[in-house]
Design a protein around this motif. Structure first.
Motif, PDB file in Angstrom:
ATOM      1  N   VAL A   1       0.931  -1.071  -0.048  1.00  0.00           N
ATOM      2  CA  VAL A   1       0.111   0.030   0.126  1.00  0.00           C
ATOM      3  C   VAL A   1       0.998   1.375   0.063  1.00  0.00           C
ATOM      4  N   GLY A   2       1.847   1.183   0.973  1.00  0.00           N
ATOM      5  CA  GLY A   2       2.755   2.517   1.105  1.00  0.00           C
ATOM      6  C   GLY A   2       3.455   2.758  -0.177  1.00  0.00           C
ATOM      7  N   ARG A   3       4.066   1.614  -0.973  1.00  0.00           N
ATOM      8  CA  ARG A   3       4.976   1.898  -2.135  1.00  0.00           C
ATOM      9  C   ARG A   3       4.056   2.157  -3.034  1.00  0.00           C
ATOM     10  N   THR A   4       2.656   1.579  -3.435  1.00  0.00           N
ATOM     11  CA  THR A   4       1.843   2.079  -4.377  1.00  0.00           C
ATOM     12  C   THR A   4       1.663   3.540  -4.490  1.00  0.00           C
ATOM     13  N   ILE A   5       1.146   3.979  -3.299  1.00  0.00           N
ATOM     14  CA  ILE A   5       0.708   5.316  -3.071  1.00  0.00           C
ATOM     15  C   ILE A   5       2.069   6.291  -3.324  1.00  0.00           C
ATOM     16  N   ALA A   6       3.176   5.801  -2.855  1.00  0.00           N
ATOM     17  CA  ALA A   6       4.253   6.574  -2.892  1.00  0.00           C
ATOM     18  C   ALA A   6       4.743   6.756  -4.410  1.00  0.00           C
ATOM     19  N   ASP A   7       4.490   5.754  -5.234  1.00  0.00           N
ATOM     20  CA  ASP A   7       4.739   5.713  -6.702  1.00  0.00           C
ATOM     21  C   ASP A   7       3.784   6.742  -7.366  1.00  0.00           C
ATOM     22  N   LYS A   8       2.654   6.754  -7.094  1.00  0.00           N
ATOM     23  CA  LYS A   8       1.581   7.670  -7.560  1.00  0.00           C
ATOM     24  C   LYS A   8       1.940   8.941  -7.144  1.00  0.00           C
ATOM     25  N   LEU A   9       2.427   9.379  -5.927  1.00  0.00           N
ATOM     26  CA  LEU A   9       2.788  10.660  -5.542  1.00  0.00           C
ATOM     27  C   LEU A   9       3.881  11.062  -6.365  1.00  0.00           C
ATOM     28  N   LEU A  10       4.974  10.301  -6.564  1.00  0.00           N
ATOM     29  CA  LEU A  10       6.165  10.624  -7.314  1.00  0.00           C
ATOM     30  C   LEU A  10       5.573  10.972  -8.765  1.00  0.00           C
TER      31      LEU A  10
ATOM     32  N   LEU B   1       2.894  12.063  -9.793  1.00  0.00           N
ATOM     33  CA  LEU B   1       2.199  13.546  -9.936  1.00  0.00           C
ATOM     34  C   LEU B   1       3.175  14.558  -9.419  1.00  0.00           C
ATOM     35  N   GLY B   2       4.426  14.220  -9.329  1.00  0.00           N
ATOM     36  CA  GLY B   2       5.535  15.393  -9.348  1.00  0.00           C
ATOM     37  C   GLY B   2       5.860  15.873  -7.583  1.00  0.00           C
ATOM     38  N   HIS B   3       5.292  15.013  -6.980  1.00  0.00           N
ATOM     39  CA  HIS B   3       5.631  15.183  -5.508  1.00  0.00           C
ATOM     40  C   HIS B   3       6.918  14.432  -5.139  1.00  0.00           C
ATOM     41  N   GLU B   4       7.465  15.123  -3.959  1.00  0.00           N
ATOM     42  CA  GLU B   4       8.640  14.183  -3.388  1.00  0.00           C
ATOM     43  C   GLU B   4       8.018  13.512  -2.416  1.00  0.00           C
ATOM     44  N   VAL B   5       8.679  12.316  -2.120  1.00  0.00           N
ATOM     45  CA  VAL B   5       8.275  11.366  -1.165  1.00  0.00           C
ATOM     46  C   VAL B   5       9.782  10.732  -0.394  1.00  0.00           C
ATOM     47  N   CYS B   6       9.220  10.733   1.026  1.00  0.00           N
ATOM     48  CA  CYS B   6      10.211   9.811   1.737  1.00  0.00           C
ATOM     49  C   CYS B   6       9.504   8.667   2.408  1.00  0.00           C
ATOM     50  N   LEU B   7       9.975   7.388   1.852  1.00  0.00           N
ATOM     51  CA  LEU B   7       9.383   6.393   2.593  1.00  0.00           C
ATOM     52  C   LEU B   7      10.146   5.741   3.776  1.00  0.00           C
ATOM     53  N   GLY B   8       9.145   5.877   4.856  1.00  0.00           N
ATOM     54  CA  GLY B   8       9.619   5.521   6.298  1.00  0.00           C
ATOM     55  C   GLY B   8       9.335   4.370   6.656  1.00  0.00           C
ATOM     56  N   ALA B   9      10.405   3.819   7.287  1.00  0.00           N
ATOM     57  CA  ALA B   9      10.429   2.278   7.723  1.00  0.00           C
ATOM     58  C   ALA B   9      10.823   2.338   9.432  1.00  0.00           C
ATOM     59  N   ARG B  10      10.409   1.041   9.841  1.00  0.00           N
ATOM     60  CA  ARG B  10      10.683   1.060  11.271  1.00  0.00           C
ATOM     61  C   ARG B  10      12.248   1.365  11.485  1.00  0.00           C
ATOM     62  N   SER B  11      13.076   0.730  10.563  1.00  0.00           N
ATOM     63  CA  SER B  11      14.473   1.217  10.712  1.00  0.00           C
ATOM     64  C   SER B  11      14.916   2.184   9.523  1.00  0.00           C
ATOM     65  N   GLN B  12      15.916   2.796  10.045  1.00  0.00           N
ATOM     66  CA  GLN B  12      16.469   3.642   8.856  1.00  0.00           C
ATOM     67  C   GLN B  12      17.005   2.931   7.820  1.00  0.00           C
ATOM     68  N   ASP B  13      17.594   1.946   8.190  1.00  0.00           N
ATOM     69  CA  ASP B  13      18.348   1.274   6.879  1.00  0.00           C
ATOM     70  C   ASP B  13      17.638  -0.037   6.536  1.00  0.00           C
ATOM     71  N   ASN B  14      16.378   0.110   6.327  1.00  0.00           N
ATOM     72  CA  ASN B  14      15.351  -0.786   5.634  1.00  0.00           C
ATOM     73  C   ASN B  14      15.834  -0.959   4.277  1.00  0.00           C
ATOM     74  N   SER B  15      16.428  -2.121   3.805  1.00  0.00           N
ATOM     75  CA  SER B  15      16.781  -2.514   2.617  1.00  0.00           C
ATOM     76  C   SER B  15      16.026  -2.361   1.436  1.00  0.00           C
ATOM     77  N   GLY B  16      14.799  -2.615   1.745  1.00  0.00           N
ATOM     78  CA  GLY B  16      13.708  -2.526   0.803  1.00  0.00           C
ATOM     79  C   GLY B  16      13.331  -0.832   0.545  1.00  0.00           C
ATOM     80  N   ALA B  17      13.100  -0.446   1.596  1.00  0.00           N
ATOM     81  CA  ALA B  17      12.673   0.999   1.062  1.00  0.00           C
ATOM     82  C   ALA B  17      14.012   1.551   0.673  1.00  0.00           C
TER      83      ALA B  17
END
Lengths: 211, 211
Positions: B7-16, B18-34
């Protein structure tokens, strides 16, 4: 028919229109509203206690107030309901402050409670997701929209589908959600249904699943 | 964006898109997937901890697992979320045996819990009643179908309506159910939504309110 409110009478009237005989059951045998309904509705209609209505019907509708349904059915008793299709239309709604809540939900449901309390009855949850006039005249809402059924007995559900078709529901608009456990889903939809009422501005609305 | 799942990635992709900047946040700062998502998604995308994402966004999406959402938001903290629109897309779903249940419902909801925990944030519940691909591309489901919003702040809801329109939702298909208390209704619809999945045979379905 158990329950003499709007829902019970509306379905009872439709059953009469379709040529069935109906006994409208109330908490007390001498409920004047139920007697008046029977007097006006003609020779195929009668009224009585919950137990008398339960004894009379080949098929029994539960249209009592959801929070009191199990008690109402207990006053009919297991014996009279045994082997019969029991269509549960009730929702266990209650007001909590300004909001609508359910007396049972999430990990249980009224449909399941009734099936558990009356294991020899064939409980089918149906029609509980809309205004009662739409239940018996789906064309009041234009186009395609859906009615949900669920229950543990496949043959009982087939009979209920037949009845819904007689009510005017195209078979393709009847969605079988599986066993009676699915009552949780249709009952828990009710808070959304109640919230939609002022937004839509009429009670004649329903949902359509589109894909 | 809080939450690195589908869900988070799908909405994040859409926001990008649409020209927005996005920071994808995870529990830990070094989440490799994020981190991988941010690397592939281009210069407008970055990743970080929940707190970093919460600090970055002018508008914050909660797409974390519903049962852990309040904790995730606490790790961002009241200060970083203050005055911001917080779009809560999460559902407090949990499996109980074979069935889907909610960790909070009926007389409370996740939307309300978040608003109560973060009183200076403008919580708008939205988009939580459908598959994430439909959230950002409603035309995947043919014809008219609906998305619900609710929240206590009218101006915040207007901004969310603007965003939903950018996602492709016609304004007439966006239903405002009122205050955040209405989250109970949209969250409690989820068990029915889950039950419908095998019946419909695809995740690309939604409901349309017809009247």
């Amino acid at each position: 028919m158990l329950g003499t409110g709007m829902v019970g009478r509306t379905i009872a009237d439709k059953l009469l229109d379709l040529g069935h005989e109906v006994c409208l059951g109330a908490r007390s045998q001498d409920n004047s509203g139920a007697q008046e309904w029977a007097d006006l509705a003609g020779p195929s209609a009668r009224s009585g206690s919950f137990a008398q209505a339960g004894a009379f019907g080949e098929m029994v509708f539960n249209c009592t107030v959801g929070s009191a349904s199990v008690e109402a059915l207990k006053s009919v008793g297991q014996e009279l309901l045994s082997g019969k299709i029991l269509i549960d239309v009730a929702n266990p709604l209650v007001r909590v402050g300004d909001a609508t809540a359910l007396t049972v939900c999430n990990t249980d449901s009224l449909g399941e409670q009734i099936q558990q309390e009356f294991p020899s009855s064939l409980v089918v949850k149906a029609l509980n997701t809309m205004n009662c006039q739409i239940m018996v005249e789906p064309s009041l809402v234009p186009g395609t929209h859906n009615v949900f059924i669920c229950g543990d007995n496949v043959e009982a559900k087939k009979k209920v589908v037949e009845l819904l078709r007689a009510f005017g529901w195209p078979e393709s608009d009847i969605i079988d959600l599986g066993g009676i456990v699915a009552s949780r889903g249709t009952e828990m939809y009710l808070p959304l249904w109640v919230l939609l009422r002022p937004t839509i501005g009429t009670a004649h609305y329903n949902l359509r699943i589109v894909s």
